[in-house]
Design a protein around this motif. Structure first.
Motif, PDB file in Angstrom:
ATOM      1  N   PRO A  54     -41.088  88.782  25.967  1.00 55.48           N
ATOM      2  CA  PRO A  54     -40.675  88.603  24.559  1.00 55.48           C
ATOM      3  C   PRO A  54     -39.354  89.334  24.287  1.00 55.48           C
ATOM      4  N   THR A  55     -38.642  88.846  23.327  1.00 58.73           N
ATOM      5  CA  THR A  55     -37.332  89.440  23.004  1.00 58.73           C
ATOM      6  C   THR A  55     -37.476  90.759  22.270  1.00 58.73           C
ATOM      7  N   ASP A  56     -38.577  90.903  21.522  1.00 58.66           N
ATOM      8  CA  ASP A  56     -38.799  92.135  20.753  1.00 58.66           C
ATOM      9  C   ASP A  56     -39.487  93.152  21.647  1.00 58.66           C
ATOM     10  N   ILE A  57     -38.667  94.063  22.171  1.00 59.69           N
ATOM     11  CA  ILE A  57     -39.205  95.021  23.134  1.00 59.69           C
ATOM     12  C   ILE A  57     -40.066  96.075  22.468  1.00 59.69           C
ATOM     13  N   GLN A  58     -40.110  96.104  21.161  1.00 62.87           N
ATOM     14  CA  GLN A  58     -40.919  97.092  20.457  1.00 62.87           C
ATOM     15  C   GLN A  58     -42.284  96.536  20.070  1.00 62.87           C
ATOM     16  N   SER A  59     -42.484  95.229  20.308  1.00 65.73           N
ATOM     17  CA  SER A  59     -43.740  94.621  19.860  1.00 65.73           C
ATOM     18  C   SER A  59     -44.871  94.970  20.843  1.00 65.73           C
ATOM     19  N   LEU A  64     -47.838  94.934  26.213  1.00 61.13           N
ATOM     20  CA  LEU A  64     -48.976  94.496  27.045  1.00 61.13           C
ATOM     21  C   LEU A  64     -48.513  93.663  28.231  1.00 61.13           C
ATOM     22  N   GLN A  65     -47.591  92.741  27.961  1.00 63.20           N
ATOM     23  CA  GLN A  65     -47.111  91.874  29.034  1.00 63.20           C
ATOM     24  C   GLN A  65     -46.342  92.685  30.065  1.00 63.20           C
ATOM     25  N   ALA A  66     -45.592  93.659  29.592  1.00 66.79           N
ATOM     26  CA  ALA A  66     -44.831  94.498  30.514  1.00 66.79           C
ATOM     27  C   ALA A  66     -45.775  95.328  31.383  1.00 66.79           C
ATOM     28  N   THR A  67     -46.878  95.784  30.769  1.00 65.61           N
ATOM     29  CA  THR A  67     -47.860  96.564  31.547  1.00 65.61           C
ATOM     30  C   THR A  67     -48.453  95.724  32.662  1.00 65.61           C
ATOM     31  N   VAL A  68     -48.841  94.466  32.335  1.00 64.29           N
ATOM     32  CA  VAL A  68     -49.412  93.584  33.361  1.00 64.29           C
ATOM     33  C   VAL A  68     -48.388  93.292  34.439  1.00 64.29           C
ATOM     34  N   ALA A  69     -47.141  93.013  34.019  1.00 62.70           N
ATOM     35  CA  ALA A  69     -46.092  92.714  34.991  1.00 62.70           C
ATOM     36  C   ALA A  69     -45.862  93.904  35.920  1.00 62.70           C
ATOM     37  N   THR A  70     -45.833  95.117  35.353  1.00 60.02           N
ATOM     38  CA  THR A  70     -45.630  96.316  36.183  1.00 60.02           C
ATOM     39  C   THR A  70     -46.772  96.497  37.163  1.00 60.02           C
TER      40      THR A  70
END
Length: 758
Positions: A54-59, A64-70
């Protein structure tokens, strides 16, 4: 840009799937699975973390998506390193690795909460470091192919680092395009490396198996449709060939098989082709190149050979062991001396013939008469040669289907299937006797042999092999009791008589120990005044629970079993005790005659033992008289004479019993130290007939000339008594004057008036 990133991620996933498929083909290489899942997780991580972020890095959605990706990226790195470690056969412990990668994940997520760019930089550093470590493991002592893949790992590390350098959030199109190319090259390299290694390992394994096959002592053959496709050196040597070419065009399996076994081998081949998981044990005869028989055992199973189904045969040469087993079996079932079936074989055949529902047959038990005399006089070498000649002659005269066996030293057994009539069985026995009529020429000697044959019929005389053999043996022993060669058919009464004999023999020892035997005393009277002159002690066996057993039964049984010495000692001891008791109670004692078996004289100390026993009981030796039969004196003269002389010298009287039934001569009577001549009842019974009287008178004159007392036995009538007195007898004994009395009655007779009415 999103489209490019998604294509890149999809390509990574596809390459990962390709590696997993390769893993299914080569399941023995777990590093291929690790690398496959590493690419799949990397593709998912790139798609979620970059392409679809998502473009809104504060959302919250972004976080959540970043956590799964990491997490996917950390998992991809862990699997990448695990695959490299396993490829190099290095130990990889997930229990140790997971905490490390978990901490890395927490570090990245923590930095992301502070500064997203710092989190991307930390992730890039961790990914680069992991890729370089995996590359180092493959580069160190690696082949060209392995170092190429290691270089790709190094480039991947650089690509990971280029992301935050070019763009703080690693969204540079250049980084992802470069990563796609390098990662694709790496994936292809991993696929080729895995395939190459699998092929190399398969080649090594194939070479190892080939060496095992070639060097194995176990024979190995590959068979397809009756042809030998491969045979290892052990199998070729086993059959006597240097190569398969020597088997002929097409290497036919039939050349190695006896005709009788070819159908069974073909059926087993079809079974293996139909049941591919089956492992069939087999053993059987095969043919060596030189035509001799081999005995092999092994297993047959299914195998793929040169892209086609085939049968794998594993085999061991069991010829020597089988020959040894056959030799042992023959030894166990054959008599070495005569080469006839032995007792075990005969009993096995009897068991077959007496199975329920079997037809009748005849069994003949034949025993050589006086064979022991041949061994004792001519030696066992002559005896063995005679047995061989007898076996050969009997075997030559065997009817069709009959079985002749040697059962013991001089006993043979003849089984005649189909012979169900007593007359036919007896005729077969007579033929056996006829075969023995001609003498045997053994070592320049002509030896004549007689057989005693017992005949039994199945199922009339026995329903089992053991019972039938017992019946035949009983009949054979009856035949041996007859003079010369004889054939006797079994009769059930023989069995009961034999059973009674055995039962008495078995009970004798306990009866002697328990002193079940008692003495009765038959009085003897002086001729003329009929005054009591003494007694004859007679042994009786009032067996508890069975009643009185006749001496005719138990005396021979004691002699057969060697217990006559113990029984004789008991009789002497009881007689001595009774004489002492009469002496103490009655004050008057008369001589007592005691019968002695000829076997008691086998003991050279018999006479000394008798004298010692009487002296120990305080019995004057003049009150004791031993009676020995005429037959015993004639047959065992060399043993009887010295001991009778010892007894007579000590004052013991000696009576010559049953005179007139044997073959004693006048010289023998003169030599024997006897004091009394007892005329057998067969001489007294015909009196007063003139011819019988003449014989009795002659015997009495002989006794008078030798200064002997002459006792007439078996006197049952007054006419016999008067004739015996008139003809010169000195004493009378018999039922007319007195039956055998127990000790108390005999003692009373001692105290009563001493004359018997004439």
């Amino acid at each position: 840009m999103v489209g490019v990133l998604l294509v890149s991620a999809s390509l990574l996933v596809m390459l990962g799937v390709a590696l997993l498929l390769l893993m299914r083909i080569e399941p023995g290489h777990p590093y291929t699975r690790d690398w496959g899942w590493s690419h799949i997780l990397l593709g998912i991580g790139l798609a979620l973390g970059v392409a679809l972020a998502p473009t809104d890095i504060q959302s919250l959605h972004y976080r959540l998506q970043a956590t799964v990706a990491t997490a996917c990226l950390m998992g991809s790195l862990a699997l990448l390193m695990a695959g490299a470690s396993r490829y190099r056969s290095r130990p990889w412990h997930w229990r140790r690795a997971l905490p490390v990668f978990g901490l890395a994940l927490l570090l990245i997520l923590g930095l992301a909460m502070v500064n997203q760019a710092w989190a991307v930089l930390a992730a890039a550093l961790i990914l680069a470091l992991g890729a370089w470590i995996a590359g180092f493991w493959l580069w160190h002592r690696g082949s060209t192919e392995e170092r190429f893949v290691a270089a790709c790992f190094g480039l991947i590390g650089l690509v990971h680092l280029s992301g935050p350098v070019i763009d703080p959030l690693a969204r540079s199109i250049a980084t992802h395009i470069a990563g796609t190319y390098v990662q694709s090259t790496l994936a292809v390299g991993l696929i080729l490396l895995s395939a190459h290694r699998a092929r190399r390992e398969a080649s090594v394994m194939s070479e190892r198996l080939r060496q095992l096959y070639e060097q194995s002592m176990q024979g190995l053959m590959i068979i397809r449709d009756g042809r030998v496709l491969y045979a290892n050196p052990a199998a070729l040597t086993m059959f006597g060939y240097a190569s398969l070419n020597e088997l002929g065009p097409g290497a036919p399996l039939a050349r190695l098989l006896p005709p009788a076994h070819q159908a069974g081998v073909a059926a087993r081949y079809r079974q293996v082709m139909e049941q591919q998981l089956a492992r069939i044990e087999w053993e059987g005869e095969r043919l060596h190149r030189d035509g001799r028989s081999l005995y092999l055992r092994g297993s047959a199973g299914y195998i793929r050979w040169e892209d086609g189904p085939a049968q794998l045969l594993l085999m061991l040469d069991d010829t020597e062991r089988q020959r040894a087993i056959e030799a042992l079996r023959r030894q166990a079932l054959h008599d070495e001396l005569t080469d006839l079936p032995n007792r075990h074989a005969a009993l096995a055949r009897l068991a077959e013939l007496t199975a329920p529902g079997s037809p009748g047959f005849a069994l003949l038990s034949a025993d050589l008469d006086r064979f022991q005399l041949v061994n004792e006089s001519l030696g066992h070498e002559v005896g063995d040669a005679l047995l061989q000649a007898i076996a050969g002659r009997l075997r030559a005269a065997l009817p069709s289907g009959a079985m002749l066996a040697r059962l013991g030293e001089d006993q043979f057994l003849l089984l005649l299937p189909g012979v169900q009539e007593a007359a036919a069985a007896a005729l077969a026995g007579e033929r056996m006797l006829a075969v023995m009529t001609a003498p045997f020429a053994i070592q320049h000697r002509r030896l004549y042999v007689h057989l005693s044959v017992g005949v039994a019929l199945y199922p009339v005389h026995g329903g089992s092999g053991a019972a039938l053999l017992r019946a035949a043996d009983i009949a054979m022993h009856r035949a041996k009791q007859q003079a010369g060669a004889a054939v006797v058919l079994f009769d059930p009464h023989m069995s009961s008589h034999s059973g009674e004999r055995l039962e008495i023999e078995q009970a004798l020892a306990a009866a002697i120990e328990a002193e079940e035997f008692v003495l009765v005393y038959q009085p003897k009277f002086r001729c003329g005044d009929r005054e009591l002159a003494g007694f004859e002690a007679l042994v009786r066996w009032p067996r508890p629970g069975r009643g009185m057993v006749s001496p005719v039964e138990f005396i021979p049984a004691a002699e057969r079993t060697g217990q006559i010495a113990a029984l004789g000692a008991l009789i002497l001891r009881q007689a001595a005790r009774q004489l002492r008791a009469w002496q103490a109670q009655r004050g008057r004692v008369l001589p007592v005659a005691i019968n002695v078996s000829p076997l008691q004289f086998e003991d050279p100390c018999f006479a000394g033992g008798l004298l010692a026993m009487m002296q120990a009981h305080g019995v004057p030796l003049s009150l004791v008289e031993v009676e020995v039969t005429e037959t015993a004196a004639v047959t065992h003269l060399d043993r009887v004479l010295p001991q009778l002389a010892e007894l007579r010298a000590a004052g013991v009287g000696v009576a010559f019993d049953d005179f007139g039934t044997g073959q004693s001569s006048l010289t023998l009577l003169r030599r024997l130290p006897i004091t009394t001549l007892k005329l057998d009842r067969s001489m007294i019974d015909p009196l007063p007939e003139p011819t019988a009287a003449a014989i009795v008178q002659a015997a009495c004159l002989l006794g008078q000339a030798l200064q002997l007392q002459v006792v007439a036995e078996g006197v049952e009538t007054e006419a016999q008594a008067r004739a015996a007195e008139r003809l010169g007898c000195t004493h009378l004994q018999g039922y007319l004057l007195g039956r055998p009395l127990d000790a108390e009655a005999a003692g009373a007779l001692l105290s009563a008036p001493s004359t018997h009415p004439a």
